[in-house]
Design an enzyme around this catalytic site. Structure first.
Site, PDB file in Angstrom:
ATOM      1  N   HIS A 131       0.845  -1.200   0.000  1.00  0.00           N
ATOM      2  CA  HIS A 131       0.000   0.000   0.000  1.00  0.00           C
ATOM      3  C   HIS A 131       0.880   1.250   0.000  1.00  0.00           C
ATOM      4  O   HIS A 131       1.711   1.424   0.898  1.00  0.00           O
ATOM      5  CB  HIS A 131      -0.901   0.009   1.238  1.00  0.00           C
ATOM      6  CG  HIS A 131      -1.971  -1.031   1.210  1.00  0.00           C
ATOM      7  ND1 HIS A 131      -3.221  -0.797   0.685  1.00  0.00           N
ATOM      8  CD2 HIS A 131      -1.980  -2.323   1.636  1.00  0.00           C
ATOM      9  CE1 HIS A 131      -3.961  -1.900   0.800  1.00  0.00           C
ATOM     10  NE2 HIS A 131      -3.231  -2.839   1.374  1.00  0.00           N
TER      11      HIS A 131
ATOM     12  N   ASP B 256       0.091   4.394   0.639  1.00  0.00           N
ATOM     13  CA  ASP B 256      -0.103   5.299   1.779  1.00  0.00           C
ATOM     14  C   ASP B 256       0.370   4.713   3.105  1.00  0.00           C
ATOM     15  O   ASP B 256       0.483   5.432   4.097  1.00  0.00           O
ATOM     16  CB  ASP B 256      -1.560   5.774   1.883  1.00  0.00           C
ATOM     17  CG  ASP B 256      -2.570   4.655   1.742  1.00  0.00           C
ATOM     18  OD1 ASP B 256      -2.149   3.488   1.617  1.00  0.00           O
ATOM     19  OD2 ASP B 256      -3.781   4.923   1.737  1.00  0.00           O
TER      20      ASP B 256
ATOM     21  N   GLY C 223     -10.339  -2.704   3.188  1.00  0.00           N
ATOM     22  CA  GLY C 223     -11.082  -2.076   4.284  1.00  0.00           C
ATOM     23  C   GLY C 223     -11.702  -3.083   5.239  1.00  0.00           C
ATOM     24  O   GLY C 223     -11.306  -4.243   5.293  1.00  0.00           O
TER      25      GLY C 223
ATOM     26  N   HIS D  85      -8.867  -8.161  -0.759  1.00  0.00           N
ATOM     27  CA  HIS D  85      -8.514  -8.421   0.638  1.00  0.00           C
ATOM     28  C   HIS D  85      -9.589  -9.340   1.230  1.00  0.00           C
ATOM     29  O   HIS D  85     -10.772  -8.987   1.220  1.00  0.00           O
ATOM     30  CB  HIS D  85      -8.512  -7.122   1.452  1.00  0.00           C
ATOM     31  CG  HIS D  85      -7.315  -6.258   1.251  1.00  0.00           C
ATOM     32  ND1 HIS D  85      -7.056  -5.591   0.074  1.00  0.00           N
ATOM     33  CD2 HIS D  85      -6.307  -5.931   2.103  1.00  0.00           C
ATOM     34  CE1 HIS D  85      -5.938  -4.887   0.209  1.00  0.00           C
ATOM     35  NE2 HIS D  85      -5.461  -5.076   1.426  1.00  0.00           N
TER      36      HIS D  85
ATOM     37  N   GLU E  23      -8.522 -11.741   6.196  1.00  0.00           N
ATOM     38  CA  GLU E  23      -7.472 -11.058   6.964  1.00  0.00           C
ATOM     39  C   GLU E  23      -7.849 -10.981   8.438  1.00  0.00           C
ATOM     40  O   GLU E  23      -6.983 -10.948   9.304  1.00  0.00           O
ATOM     41  CB  GLU E  23      -7.249  -9.650   6.401  1.00  0.00           C
ATOM     42  CG  GLU E  23      -6.121  -8.880   7.078  1.00  0.00           C
ATOM     43  CD  GLU E  23      -5.931  -7.470   6.535  1.00  0.00           C
ATOM     44  OE1 GLU E  23      -4.973  -6.823   6.965  1.00  0.00           O
ATOM     45  OE2 GLU E  23      -6.736  -7.019   5.700  1.00  0.00           O
TER      46      GLU E  23
END
EC number: 3.5.4.4
Length: 334
Positions: free
Chosen positions: A18, A20, A173, A200, A203
């Site tokens: 990622h 960021d 998210g 994703h 997780e």
């Protein structure tokens, strides 16, 4: 050569990183000062430390709070270009030859930029990374689970407008409150347009999200997937269909998804024949490099250089690079 030198010299790939979550702390500080963003620390070193996770982190939710300042400073083209270029420089130092950098463009439109401006600033850095650093890269554009499906459809259309440089779309998210099927319409659109998909899933303990992401959202790869072991059916499906898992062990330890590195299922999955790949997730937040992650495989799971090469091969073949590029990189590895 010792094991670390051997790992550095191997031509590696990274599939789950990622943007960021991977800004240099000194850059975040510099940009906060330039942009007059108020930081709640008198000591600059304390601020830089605050961008990294502490051992006391209790959850993924707390982990994600570390993204506040990086996202604040990524609202101008020149800042997005700078942080993307710096990530490519850091990746090159790791001996990475190909990387897929992901981020959510709509998070960077709070000021004067539109989503195309955001993507183009990052793509300019990718092109310069190729010409100046010799590192090949692509972008993965992320949709966010808590956003409405219409925003995800916009994201897919944005990705579809780029023939080069954008290799896939992702859904990231809070998977506990926002299951994959909420965004089915958007990922149907991506699939119909031939856009590669990574999701994703699994997780945070919800194994069924892995199968939902594959069957409902057409996922080519799964981000994390650590909880596949909770369902024998899902684990067997992942093995039999060679669904690549983008595993990020240090990040999973940090978010308390697993108790410690030894408890991470990476080695178990590797031994079972799961197509596992190794990634950093968020270099800065987790304070980890890809070389660190491979060293952990060697030191904690007793991986030898041939096993490490197998993990790298998995990453190359699972990547969204061109077939020609993959063939050449596999030759270089061998």
């Amino acid at each position: 050569m010792n094991i670390k030198e051997q790992i550095i010299n191997l031509p590696k790939v990274e599939l789950h990183c990622h943007l960021d979550g991977s800004l240099r702390p000194e850059t975040v500080l510099d940009l906060c000062l330039k942009e007059n963003i108020n930081i709640p620390y008198e000591n600059p070193e304390d601020f830089k430390s605050s961008l990294k996770i502490s051992k006391n982190c209790s959850s993924l939710k707390e982990y994600l709070e570390k993204f506040y300042f990086p996202i604040r400073v990524m609202q101008k083209k020149e800042n997005i270009y700078r942080v993307t270029m710096e990530l490519l420089e850091d990746s090159k130092k790791d001996g990475i030859e190909y990387t897929e950098i992901r981020f959510a463009p709509f998070q960077h439109t709070e000021q004067d930029l539109n989503e195309n401006d955001v993507v183009e600033a990052a793509l300019e850095a990718l092109q310069d990374g190729e010409s100046k650093l010799g590192i090949h890269s692509n972008l993965i554009l992320c949709s966010l689970r808590h956003d409405p499906v219409e925003r995800s459809i916009d994201l897919v259309n944005l990705a579809n407008s780029y023939n080069e440089g954008v290799c896939a779309v992702d859904l990231a998210g809070n998977e506990s409150d926002f299951p994959p099927e909420l965004h089915k319409e958007a990922f149907d659109l991506a699939y119909d347009n031939g856009i590669k998909i990574t999701i994703h899933a699994g997780e945070t303990g919800i194994a069924e999200n892995i199968l939902k992401s594959i069957k409902l959202l057409h996922a080519d790869r799964i981000g994390h997937g650590i909880f596949a072991y909770k369902s024998e059916e899902i684990l067997q499906y992942v093995i039999e269909n060679q669904v690549p898992l983008e595993m990020c062990p240090k990040s999973n330890v940090d978010t308390k998804a697993v108790k410690n590195y030894k408890n991470h299922p990476f080695k178990k999955y590797f031994d079972l024949g799961v197509k596992v790949t190794l990634n950093t997730d968020n270099r800065t937040v987790s304070n980890v490099s890809l070389v660190d992650e491979y060293l952990n495989l060697a030191n904690i799971f007793d991986f030898g250089i041939e096993e490490i090469k197998t993990v790298i091969r998995n990453g190359i073949s699972a990547s969204f690079a061109t077939e020609e590029f993959k063939v050449n990189l596999l030759k270089k590895l061998d």
